[in-house]
Design an enzyme around this catalytic site. Structure first.
Site, PDB file in Angstrom:
ATOM      1  N   THR A  28      45.634  39.332  45.983  1.00 32.04           N
ATOM      2  CA  THR A  28      46.332  40.519  46.491  1.00 32.04           C
ATOM      3  C   THR A  28      47.430  40.918  45.507  1.00 32.04           C
ATOM      4  O   THR A  28      48.039  40.056  44.878  1.00 32.04           O
ATOM      5  CB  THR A  28      46.953  40.186  47.864  1.00 32.04           C
ATOM      6  OG1 THR A  28      45.891  39.873  48.767  1.00 32.04           O
ATOM      7  CG2 THR A  28      47.755  41.358  48.428  1.00 32.04           C
ATOM      8  N   SER A  30      49.082  44.235  42.703  1.00 29.19           N
ATOM      9  CA  SER A  30      48.638  45.257  41.749  1.00 29.19           C
ATOM     10  C   SER A  30      47.784  44.660  40.629  1.00 29.19           C
ATOM     11  O   SER A  30      46.852  45.316  40.139  1.00 29.19           O
ATOM     12  CB  SER A  30      49.854  45.995  41.171  1.00 29.19           C
ATOM     13  OG  SER A  30      50.741  45.069  40.577  1.00 29.19           O
ATOM     14  N   THR A  31      48.051  43.432  40.212  1.00 28.09           N
ATOM     15  CA  THR A  31      47.241  42.823  39.141  1.00 28.09           C
ATOM     16  C   THR A  31      45.863  42.445  39.694  1.00 28.09           C
ATOM     17  O   THR A  31      44.831  42.706  39.053  1.00 28.09           O
ATOM     18  CB  THR A  31      47.954  41.573  38.569  1.00 28.09           C
ATOM     19  OG1 THR A  31      49.347  41.869  38.404  1.00 28.09           O
ATOM     20  CG2 THR A  31      47.371  41.185  37.225  1.00 28.09           C
ATOM     21  N   GLY A  84      47.120  37.195  41.461  1.00 26.50           N
ATOM     22  CA  GLY A  84      48.359  37.410  40.714  1.00 26.50           C
ATOM     23  C   GLY A  84      49.419  36.404  41.138  1.00 26.50           C
ATOM     24  O   GLY A  84      49.174  35.505  41.944  1.00 26.50           O
ATOM     25  N   ALA A  85      50.620  36.563  40.593  1.00 28.14           N
ATOM     26  CA  ALA A  85      51.748  35.696  40.980  1.00 28.14           C
ATOM     27  C   ALA A  85      53.044  36.436  40.685  1.00 28.14           C
ATOM     28  O   ALA A  85      53.078  37.365  39.864  1.00 28.14           O
ATOM     29  CB  ALA A  85      51.708  34.384  40.208  1.00 28.14           C
ATOM     30  N   GLY A  97      53.732  35.723  47.063  1.00 32.25           N
ATOM     31  CA  GLY A  97      54.078  36.285  48.361  1.00 32.25           C
ATOM     32  C   GLY A  97      54.873  37.573  48.283  1.00 32.25           C
ATOM     33  O   GLY A  97      55.288  38.121  49.307  1.00 32.25           O
ATOM     34  N   GLY A  98      55.059  38.078  47.042  1.00 29.90           N
ATOM     35  CA  GLY A  98      55.746  39.364  46.891  1.00 29.90           C
ATOM     36  C   GLY A  98      55.050  40.458  47.698  1.00 29.90           C
ATOM     37  O   GLY A  98      55.692  41.375  48.213  1.00 29.90           O
ATOM     38  N   GLU A 105      46.505  33.805  50.881  1.00 29.78           N
ATOM     39  CA  GLU A 105      46.302  33.481  49.457  1.00 29.78           C
ATOM     40  C   GLU A 105      46.247  31.974  49.254  1.00 29.78           C
ATOM     41  O   GLU A 105      45.422  31.461  48.498  1.00 29.78           O
ATOM     42  CB  GLU A 105      47.428  34.087  48.615  1.00 29.78           C
ATOM     43  CG  GLU A 105      47.337  35.606  48.523  1.00 29.78           C
ATOM     44  CD  GLU A 105      48.531  36.244  47.835  1.00 29.78           C
ATOM     45  OE1 GLU A 105      48.351  37.322  47.258  1.00 29.78           O
ATOM     46  OE2 GLU A 105      49.644  35.686  47.878  1.00 29.78           O
TER      47      GLU A 105
HETATM   48  O1  LIG Z   1      51.557  37.016  45.807  1.00 32.37           O
HETATM   49  C1  LIG Z   1      51.196  38.170  45.805  1.00 32.37           C
HETATM   50  C2  LIG Z   1      50.971  38.935  47.046  1.00 32.37           C
HETATM   51  O2  LIG Z   1      51.332  38.207  48.182  1.00 32.37           O
HETATM   52  C3  LIG Z   1      50.937  38.869  44.526  1.00 32.37           C
HETATM   53  O3  LIG Z   1      49.912  38.220  43.861  1.00 32.37           O
HETATM   54  C4  LIG Z   1      52.185  38.867  43.716  1.00 32.37           C
HETATM   55  O4  LIG Z   1      53.202  39.498  44.471  1.00 32.37           O
HETATM   56  C5  LIG Z   1      52.015  39.577  42.377  1.00 32.37           C
HETATM   57  O5  LIG Z   1      51.790  40.929  42.598  1.00 32.37           O
HETATM   58  P1  LIG Z   1      51.673  41.964  41.403  1.00 32.37           P
HETATM   59  O6  LIG Z   1      50.422  41.638  40.672  1.00 32.37           O
HETATM   60  O7  LIG Z   1      51.645  43.307  42.082  1.00 32.37           O
HETATM   61  O8  LIG Z   1      52.913  41.793  40.541  1.00 32.37           O
END
Ligand SMILES: O=C(CO)[C@H](O)[C@H](O)COP(=O)(O)O
Length: 231
Positions: A28, A30-31, A84-85, A97-98, A105
């Site tokens: 989950t 954007s990446t 992603g992370a 968890g952003g 996840e």
């Molecule tokens: O942990 C997540 C969602 O719960 C995402 O993988 C994490 O926040 C990175 O997001 P992005 O690729 O948008 O920077």
């Protein structure tokens, strides 16, 4: 190369690890969404995978783009998860968890033989904690749970605000119907200790420290993507 192009680079590199016929956990954010877009192109060209999404948001995108999905109950053992992370350190410990999907996840990644993290260079840190640590809690007794978290943090020498994540006029609710507390601890010198102390608090459903789960990270920077393995 702008931020989006770096995400695409990392996602492209991760796609090389996906084999025909794989059972795939799909992350989950954007990446991860760039990964879904590239995966959908391969699927349209005849590539066969079975995907398990880590959020309703990812499920919607996959369905829209024709990526075949199964539930984790239908496919309880997966070959690979790509996600992603928010932060990754040199031991491949993560904060996630952003996007608020950390529980699913973590369940999906833990059900997978391997987890590949895709991120840009800005996510690589020496010590986890600059990103607020998301902690998913049951709404029942949320204040008691917060006090318990504060006590654990203080025992470990961590201070900082712990705030209920908001969305619009109300609290952000996860796909599982829980709240997220974002903890501004700053540097977390002993992530393992914090993770196990948080796991012992009954109202904590899950937290965003992913330790010993990621097997590889693909980190994209202005000059391309590099592979990071645990130091
Ligand atoms: O942990 C997540 C969602 O719960 C995402 O993988 C994490 O926040 C990175 O997001 P992005 O690729 O948008 O920077």
């Amino acid at each position: 190369m702008d931020a989006r192009q770096m995400k695409i680079k990392a996602a492209e590199a991760a796609l090389a690890y996906v084999e025909d016929g794989m059972r795939l956990g799909i992350g989950t954010g954007s990446t991860a969404e760039e990964f879904v877009r590239l995966l959908a192109e391969k699927v349209a060209g005849g590539f066969r995978i079975e995907g398990v999404p880590t959020s309703e948001r990812t499920a919607r995108l996959c369905l829209e783009l024709g990526v075949p999905l199964k539930s984790l109950d239908e496919l309880p053992e997966l070959d690979l998860t790509v996600d992603g992370a928010d932060e990754v350190d040199r031991k491949l410990r993560l904060i996630k968890g952003g996007g608020g999907a950390l529980l699913r996840e973590k369940i999906v990644a833990s059900a997978s033989e391997r987890m590949i993290v895709i991120a840009d260079e800005s996510k690589v840190v020496d010590v986890l904690g600059a990103f607020k640590l998301p902690i998913e809690v049951n709404p029942f007794g949320q204040f008691a749970t917060r006090i318990a978290i504060e006590k654990v943090a203080s025992r470990l020498g961590l201070t900082g605000d712990i705030v209920v994540r908001a969305s619009g006029d109300g609290p952000f609710m996860t796909d599982g119907g829980h709240l997220i507390l974002d903890a501004s601890f700053g540097r977390i010198p002993d992530a393992e200790a914090l993770a196990s102390e948080l796991n012992a608090i009954p109202g904590v459903v899950e937290h965003g420290l992913f330790i010993g789960i990621a097997t590889l990270a693909i980190i994209a920077g202005p000059s391309g993507a590099r592979v990071l393995t645990a130091a």
